[in-house]
Scaffold this active site. Structure first.
Site, PDB file in Angstrom:
ATOM      1  CG  ASP A  48       1.415  -3.641   5.068  1.00 56.29           C
ATOM      2  OD1 ASP A  48       2.075  -2.932   5.424  1.00 56.29           O
ATOM      3  OD2 ASP A  48       0.141  -3.666   5.150  1.00 56.29           O
TER       4      ASP A  48
ATOM      5  CG  ASP B 181      -2.767   4.420   2.977  1.00 56.47           C
ATOM      6  OD1 ASP B 181      -2.234   3.018   2.412  1.00 56.47           O
ATOM      7  OD2 ASP B 181      -3.228   4.448   3.665  1.00 56.47           O
TER       8      ASP B 181
ATOM      9  CG  ASP C  22       2.688   0.445   7.626  1.00 60.82           C
ATOM     10  OD1 ASP C  22       2.226  -0.209   6.711  1.00 60.82           O
ATOM     11  OD2 ASP C  22       2.033   0.620   8.628  1.00 60.82           O
TER      12      ASP C  22
ATOM     13  CG  HIS D 228       0.603   3.087  12.208  1.00 65.32           C
ATOM     14  ND1 HIS D 228      -0.597   2.627  12.382  1.00 65.32           N
ATOM     15  CD2 HIS D 228       1.133   2.601  11.098  1.00 65.32           C
ATOM     16  CE1 HIS D 228      -0.867   1.713  11.578  1.00 65.32           C
ATOM     17  NE2 HIS D 228       0.270   1.869  10.612  1.00 65.32           N
TER      18      HIS D 228
ATOM     19  CG  HIS E 294      -0.472  -0.046   2.386  1.00 60.98           C
ATOM     20  ND1 HIS E 294      -0.009   1.181   3.291  1.00 60.98           N
ATOM     21  CD2 HIS E 294      -0.048  -1.018   3.435  1.00 60.98           C
ATOM     22  CE1 HIS E 294       0.305   0.690   4.393  1.00 60.98           C
ATOM     23  NE2 HIS E 294       0.474  -0.468   4.624  1.00 60.98           N
TER      24      HIS E 294
ATOM     25  CD  GLU F 275      -3.202  -1.683   5.457  1.00 59.94           C
ATOM     26  OE1 GLU F 275      -3.256  -2.477   6.151  1.00 59.94           O
ATOM     27  OE2 GLU F 275      -2.679  -0.477   5.955  1.00 59.94           O
ATOM     28  CD  GLU F 276      -1.395   2.119   7.709  1.00 59.82           C
ATOM     29  OE1 GLU F 276      -2.313   1.775   8.619  1.00 59.82           O
ATOM     30  OE2 GLU F 276      -0.336   1.664   7.336  1.00 59.82           O
TER      31      GLU F 276
HETATM   32 ZN   LIG Z   1       0.776  -1.322   6.124  1.00 57.25          ZN
END
Ligand SMILES: [Zn+2]
Length: 410
Positions: free
Chosen positions: A199, A81, A142, A382, A79, A176-177
């Site tokens: 991922d 994003d 990520d 994150h 992903h 995705e997030e």
């Molecule tokens: Zn991810």
């Protein structure tokens, strides 16, 4: 500098933060197009075919087979994003070569350090090359490390025509997030036989089990009258709700569970009144039977309360969200076994823990595309402590190639 690292840094510097508040359009943020367009150009430069960037920012491409063997179409997804949870702008990565096991100052924020005291995993990476944030943003390993690993594997195959492979497809996806993106992915049109998301985190990580999930909205309806005249008339919705909540098993709350233990999570409540109060529960369990029992328990608790007071005192809206992908992977378990074999042949020990959440792969598996998840080398996703082990990202690329190779011999 390793080519894959240059690649990663190029992607990481592009802000692609998604926005979970935006649920009515995909992509949720315009910035995701910036990375999508860059990748579209790079796929073109590599000579891939059927490159398509659709109106919802899904980028797909095909590397045609260079063998006449009848092989499955294998896809790799990552992903684009980054998490809405933390700043994704002005990402200014720090590269730590030959890491000595000590504290790493995150130079953008006075006094902030990435320390093995807080993150003992770091001690496993002495001598490796790490990429960290400068403390002011997340890193976006990520999942840009996943994108870099996939692109690196594609570049390898393009420059090594002697490497035999079937048809390989790639997809780089938005949002995705926020978990709203993948719903819009056209699995049928993509027409791969099996797929992997890249991922995950640490080396060897391979995920193919996740929760079954449902969301229950429980509303208690009361009867409000002046408290002085309340006898035998008033029904206090808030107290009814507490009573309902107490019927649920106390030990099955997130704070008391781990591994394959499921839970009821009271996630939020509306501001209550005597008249009405609403609570939202998340129900989670890896085991399909236990999951069904959790749903029945909620339904029975509602029925009991309605019998005790009066019909309609509690109403329930239950929505099934996603299912454990293991169920879908079971009939085609070679998709998991081949990946494990690929890792072992590269000297990597596969580690599989049940995911205590969902993944895009779980949703894809349910749409008919079996999709376990592979590691990408990132840690502490994150937030500002996010870091990447470059050697592990490189190994993710090698695992991708090895999976493709093993399928030619299957
Ligand atoms: Zn991810």
């Amino acid at each position: 500098m390793a080519e894959i690292l240059e690649r990663f840094l190029r992607y990481a510097k592009i802000n692609t933060r998604s926005d979970e508040e935006v649920t009515d359009r995909t992509p949720s943020t315009e910035v995701q197009w910036n990375l999508a367009r860059l990748l579209e150009g790079e796929l073109r430069d590599l000579g891939l075919k059927e490159i398509e960037l659709n109106e919802q920012c899904f980028l797909t491409a095909t590397l045609p087979a260079n063998t006449s063997k009848d092989l499955p179409v294998i896809a790799f997804l990552a992903h684009m994003d980054t998490s809405p949870d933390f700043n994704g702008e002005n990402v200014n990565p720090q590269i730590v070569e030959n890491y000595d096991g000590g504290e790493i100052p995150l130079k953008g924020k006075e006094g902030l350090v990435l320390s093995p005291k807080l993150f003992p995993d770091l001690l496993n990476y002495k001598g490796k090359t790490l990429v960290t944030t400068d403390g002011t943003s997340l890193l976006g390993a990520d999942d840009k490390a996943g994108i870099a690993a996939i692109m690196d594997a594609l570049a390898y195959m393009v420059s090594h025509p002697e490497f035999e492979h079937g048809t390989v497809k790639v997809a780089f996806t938005p949002d995705e997030e926020t978990s709203y993106g993948i719903e819009h992915f056209d699995v049928e049109k993509f027409s791969a036989d099996l797929a992997y998301t890249v991922d995950g985190g640490r080396e060897g990580e391979m995920e193919y089990e996740n929760f079954n999930a449902a969301r229950a909205v429980v509303t208690a309806h009361g009867k409000s009258v002046h408290p002085g005249d309340a006898k035998n008339v008033m029904v206090n919705a808030m107290l009814v709700f507490f009573e309902f909540n107490n019927l649920l098993p106390v030990e099955q709350r997130p704070q008391y569970t781990e591994g394959r233990e499921g839970f009821y999570h009271l996630m939020k409540m509306s501001e209550g009144s005597v008249e009405v109060v609403e609570g939202v529960y998340l129900l989670r369990d890896h085991d399909a039977d236990k999951f069904e029992r959790k749903i029945r328990m909620i339904e029975d608790a509602v029925a009991f309360m309605n019998q005790k007071y009066s019909e309609g005192t509690i109403t329930l809206k239950l929505e099934r969200q996603y299912r454990n992908m293991r169920e879908m992977l079971e009939p085609v378990f070679h998709v998991v076994e081949i990946a494990q074999q690929a890792m072992r042949e590269l000297g990597i020990i596969p580690i599989s823990n049940p995911i205590r959440g969902g993944t895009d792969g779980a949703r894809l598996s349910y749409k008919g595309l079996p999709t376990p998840n592979l590691f990408n080398g990132g840690h502490n996703f994150h937030g500002p402590y996010e870091y990447l082990v470059v050697e592990t990202m490189q190994n993710a690329s090698k695992v991708i190639l090895k999976i493709i190779e093993l399928y030619t011999k299957k």
